[in-house]
Design a protein around this motif. Sequence first.
Motif, PDB file in Angstrom:
ATOM      1  N   ALA A   4      37.187  25.504  36.730  1.00 22.44           N
ATOM      2  CA  ALA A   4      38.598  25.224  36.989  1.00 22.44           C
ATOM      3  C   ALA A   4      38.898  25.382  38.472  1.00 22.44           C
ATOM      4  CB  ALA A   4      39.470  26.174  36.175  1.00 22.44           C
ATOM      5  N   LEU A   5      39.883  24.643  38.937  1.00 22.50           N
ATOM      6  CA  LEU A   5      40.394  24.799  40.290  1.00 22.50           C
ATOM      7  C   LEU A   5      41.453  25.905  40.217  1.00 22.50           C
ATOM      8  CD1 LEU A   5      40.668  20.987  41.000  1.00 22.50           C
ATOM      9  CD2 LEU A   5      39.007  22.548  42.026  1.00 22.50           C
ATOM     10  N   ASN A   6      40.997  27.142  40.395  1.00 23.10           N
ATOM     11  CA  ASN A   6      41.781  28.328  40.054  1.00 23.10           C
ATOM     12  C   ASN A   6      42.535  28.866  41.269  1.00 23.10           C
ATOM     13  OD1 ASN A   6      42.811  30.684  39.034  1.00 23.10           O
ATOM     14  ND2 ASN A   6      40.857  31.570  38.442  1.00 23.10           N
ATOM     15  N   PHE A   7      43.859  28.715  41.242  1.00 21.89           N
ATOM     16  CA  PHE A   7      44.721  29.225  42.304  1.00 21.89           C
ATOM     17  C   PHE A   7      45.628  30.346  41.784  1.00 21.89           C
ATOM     18  CE2 PHE A   7      43.493  24.992  43.630  1.00 21.89           C
ATOM     19  CZ  PHE A   7      43.190  25.158  44.985  1.00 21.89           C
ATOM     20  N   ALA A   9      47.327  33.931  40.980  1.00 20.16           N
ATOM     21  CA  ALA A   9      47.680  35.005  41.910  1.00 20.16           C
ATOM     22  C   ALA A   9      46.973  36.313  41.596  1.00 20.16           C
ATOM     23  CB  ALA A   9      49.191  35.211  41.903  1.00 20.16           C
ATOM     24  N   GLY A  10      46.494  36.489  40.378  1.00 20.91           N
ATOM     25  CA  GLY A  10      45.760  37.692  40.039  1.00 20.91           C
ATOM     26  C   GLY A  10      46.051  38.149  38.613  1.00 20.91           C
ATOM     27  N   PRO A  11      45.012  38.465  37.839  1.00 19.97           N
ATOM     28  CA  PRO A  11      43.605  38.367  38.218  1.00 19.97           C
ATOM     29  C   PRO A  11      43.256  36.969  38.726  1.00 19.97           C
ATOM     30  CG  PRO A  11      43.807  39.547  36.160  1.00 19.97           C
ATOM     31  CD  PRO A  11      45.168  38.994  36.472  1.00 19.97           C
ATOM     32  N   ALA A  12      42.422  36.962  39.727  1.00 18.28           N
ATOM     33  CA  ALA A  12      42.175  35.739  40.484  1.00 18.28           C
ATOM     34  C   ALA A  12      40.721  35.305  40.377  1.00 18.28           C
ATOM     35  CB  ALA A  12      42.555  35.967  41.943  1.00 18.28           C
ATOM     36  N   ALA A  13      40.433  34.208  41.055  1.00 14.59           N
ATOM     37  CA  ALA A  13      39.081  33.647  41.047  1.00 14.59           C
ATOM     38  C   ALA A  13      38.061  34.666  41.557  1.00 14.59           C
ATOM     39  CB  ALA A  13      39.035  32.393  41.914  1.00 14.59           C
ATOM     40  N   LEU A  14      36.906  34.661  40.940  1.00 15.13           N
ATOM     41  CA  LEU A  14      35.773  35.459  41.399  1.00 15.13           C
ATOM     42  C   LEU A  14      34.662  34.526  41.859  1.00 15.13           C
ATOM     43  CD1 LEU A  14      35.697  38.177  38.604  1.00 15.13           C
ATOM     44  CD2 LEU A  14      36.054  38.600  41.034  1.00 15.13           C
ATOM     45  N   PRO A  15      33.828  34.952  42.793  1.00 17.29           N
ATOM     46  CA  PRO A  15      32.743  34.082  43.262  1.00 17.29           C
ATOM     47  C   PRO A  15      31.796  33.733  42.116  1.00 17.29           C
ATOM     48  CG  PRO A  15      33.040  35.959  44.739  1.00 17.29           C
ATOM     49  CD  PRO A  15      33.841  36.251  43.518  1.00 17.29           C
ATOM     50  N   LEU A  16      31.462  32.457  41.993  1.00 17.33           N
ATOM     51  CA  LEU A  16      30.575  32.024  40.921  1.00 17.33           C
ATOM     52  C   LEU A  16      29.227  32.749  40.948  1.00 17.33           C
ATOM     53  CD1 LEU A  16      30.026  30.193  38.513  1.00 17.33           C
ATOM     54  CD2 LEU A  16      29.357  28.378  40.116  1.00 17.33           C
ATOM     55  N   PRO A  17      28.583  32.947  42.098  1.00 17.14           N
ATOM     56  CA  PRO A  17      27.315  33.696  42.107  1.00 17.14           C
ATOM     57  C   PRO A  17      27.452  35.111  41.550  1.00 17.14           C
ATOM     58  CG  PRO A  17      27.611  32.544  44.197  1.00 17.14           C
ATOM     59  CD  PRO A  17      28.908  32.437  43.456  1.00 17.14           C
ATOM     60  N   VAL A  18      28.594  35.730  41.759  1.00 16.14           N
ATOM     61  CA  VAL A  18      28.838  37.063  41.220  1.00 16.14           C
ATOM     62  C   VAL A  18      28.904  37.016  39.701  1.00 16.14           C
ATOM     63  CG1 VAL A  18      30.580  38.884  41.017  1.00 16.14           C
ATOM     64  CG2 VAL A  18      29.965  37.990  43.271  1.00 16.14           C
ATOM     65  N   LEU A  19      29.641  36.051  39.166  1.00  9.39           N
ATOM     66  CA  LEU A  19      29.758  35.918  37.716  1.00  9.39           C
ATOM     67  C   LEU A  19      28.403  35.611  37.085  1.00  9.39           C
ATOM     68  CD1 LEU A  19      33.052  33.833  37.576  1.00  9.39           C
ATOM     69  CD2 LEU A  19      32.785  36.252  37.007  1.00  9.39           C
ATOM     70  N   PHE A 320      44.158  21.787  38.115  1.00 11.85           N
ATOM     71  CA  PHE A 320      44.618  22.863  38.992  1.00 11.85           C
ATOM     72  C   PHE A 320      45.310  23.939  38.150  1.00 11.85           C
ATOM     73  CE2 PHE A 320      44.536  19.049  41.657  1.00 11.85           C
ATOM     74  CZ  PHE A 320      43.770  19.490  42.731  1.00 11.85           C
ATOM     75  N   ILE A 321      44.865  25.182  38.309  1.00 12.56           N
ATOM     76  CA  ILE A 321      45.354  26.296  37.504  1.00 12.56           C
ATOM     77  C   ILE A 321      46.116  27.280  38.381  1.00 12.56           C
ATOM     78  CG2 ILE A 321      44.681  28.175  35.956  1.00 12.56           C
ATOM     79  CD1 ILE A 321      44.030  25.381  34.900  1.00 12.56           C
ATOM     80  N   GLY A 322      47.250  27.772  37.857  1.00 14.02           N
ATOM     81  CA  GLY A 322      47.934  28.886  38.504  1.00 14.02           C
ATOM     82  C   GLY A 322      48.812  28.533  39.679  1.00 14.02           C
TER      83      GLY A 322
END
Length: 367
Positions: A4-7, A9-19, A320-322
Motif C-alpha cells: 500500500a501507498l501508506n501515508f 499518521a501513526g501507527p505508520a509505515a515501517l521499512p519493508l526490509p525490517v518487516l 493511497f492510504i491514510g
Amino acid sequence: MVRALNFSAGPAALPLPVLEKAQKEFVNYQGTGMSIMEMSHRGKHYDAVHSGAKARLKNLMNVPDTHEILFLQGGASLQFSMVPINFLKKNETAGYILTGSWSEKALKEAEKIGKTKVIASSKESLYRSIPSRSEWGDEKDLAYLHITSNNTIYGTQWHEFPDTNVPLVADMSSDILSRPVDTGKFGLIYAGAQKNLGPSGVTVIIANKQWLSQSTNSLSKFLDYNTHASADSLYNTPPTFAIYMLGLVLEWAEEQGGTEGLERKNKEKSALLYDSIESSEGFYRGHALNGSGSHMNVTFTLPDQDLEKDFLAKASEHGFIGLNGHRSIGGCRASIYNAVPYEACEKLAEFMNSYRKNHSARSFTFQ
C-alpha cells in the motif's frame, strides 16, 4: 503482494526490509526455537536485543554520556504527566509553548500537577506557525520549558531548537530520528515509537542524568524516571517485541546514512508535495506558513469539502492510504515519515497534479 501507498499518521509505515527480517525470525529467533515474544526479558538473547537497540540509538542520535536512554511504556501521553510529576516542584512553574493539540494536552496534564505558564502560542493563528523568539514571554526561573518538535495535526515543525537557561523538554514523537539533533541541549526528550522508530508499545526517553537525579517524585515509584534508569528499563517486563522491532528499524536507519541521510531524503520527499501545493494556484492550500512547514506531515485543503471528499475517495481507489486529515480539523494530510519511500511521495505528487487538472471532468484518470 503490492504494498500500500501508506501515508498514515501513526501507527505508520515501517521499512519493508525490517518487516521481512522480523517475519523471517518471528517463529524461530536465531535458532532458539522460540519467538522473541516468548523469551524471558532476563535471558541472554533478549539482553543482546535490548542493549543493541540502546547502543544503536545512542550512536545514531549522538547521545552524550551525560544522558540516559530509557525504554518505557504508556506512549507519549504518559510522559505528559511523568515530566511534571518528576520535575515540577512546589512553588515552581513549568513553561509550555503551544503549537498544536499535543502541546495543549501536555499542558493540561501539567496543570493537574502544579503551576504552569504559557510562554508562547500560535493558537490564535490556528497553529499555522512556530512562534518566533520575539513572541516569547519570560522563560527565566522556570522548572523547565516544554515544546512539541513536530505537530502532526497542523503540519508545522521546529526547524531550529532554542537555547534556554532552563531544562528544555521536547515531545519528539513524530520527528525523532528524522534529522540530526543536538541531544545534549535537552533536559529530556520523549517519543512514542509508532511513527519513526517502530511499532506502538515502546516510548523512548533520552534524559540528562544530572537532571534526573534532581527528581522529587514522591507519588509513584513506577512513575519515577530513576526507578527505570537504575534498572536499565527492566524494572518491570518491557515491551520486548516492540524493542526488538526498534532495534531493526535503527539498523535500517544506519543503512540509510543515519540521521543526515534520512534528513536529506525527508526534505526531498516533502519538497515534492509542497511543490504540488504551491504550484496549484490555490487549488491546494497548505496549512503551515512558509518557514514552519513540517517535513513529516504535509497538511492541506481543497477549495471545498465536496472536492476534498472526492479527492480522498479517488486517492483511496488508487491505493493511497491514510490521507484524511485529523478528525479534529479535517482536510488532507500526508504523513511521510522515514519509512515512506520517495517513490510513494512521487506518485502522490503526480496524483495531486492530475487531480487538479481533471477535477471538473466527469471521468478521472490517473496512471
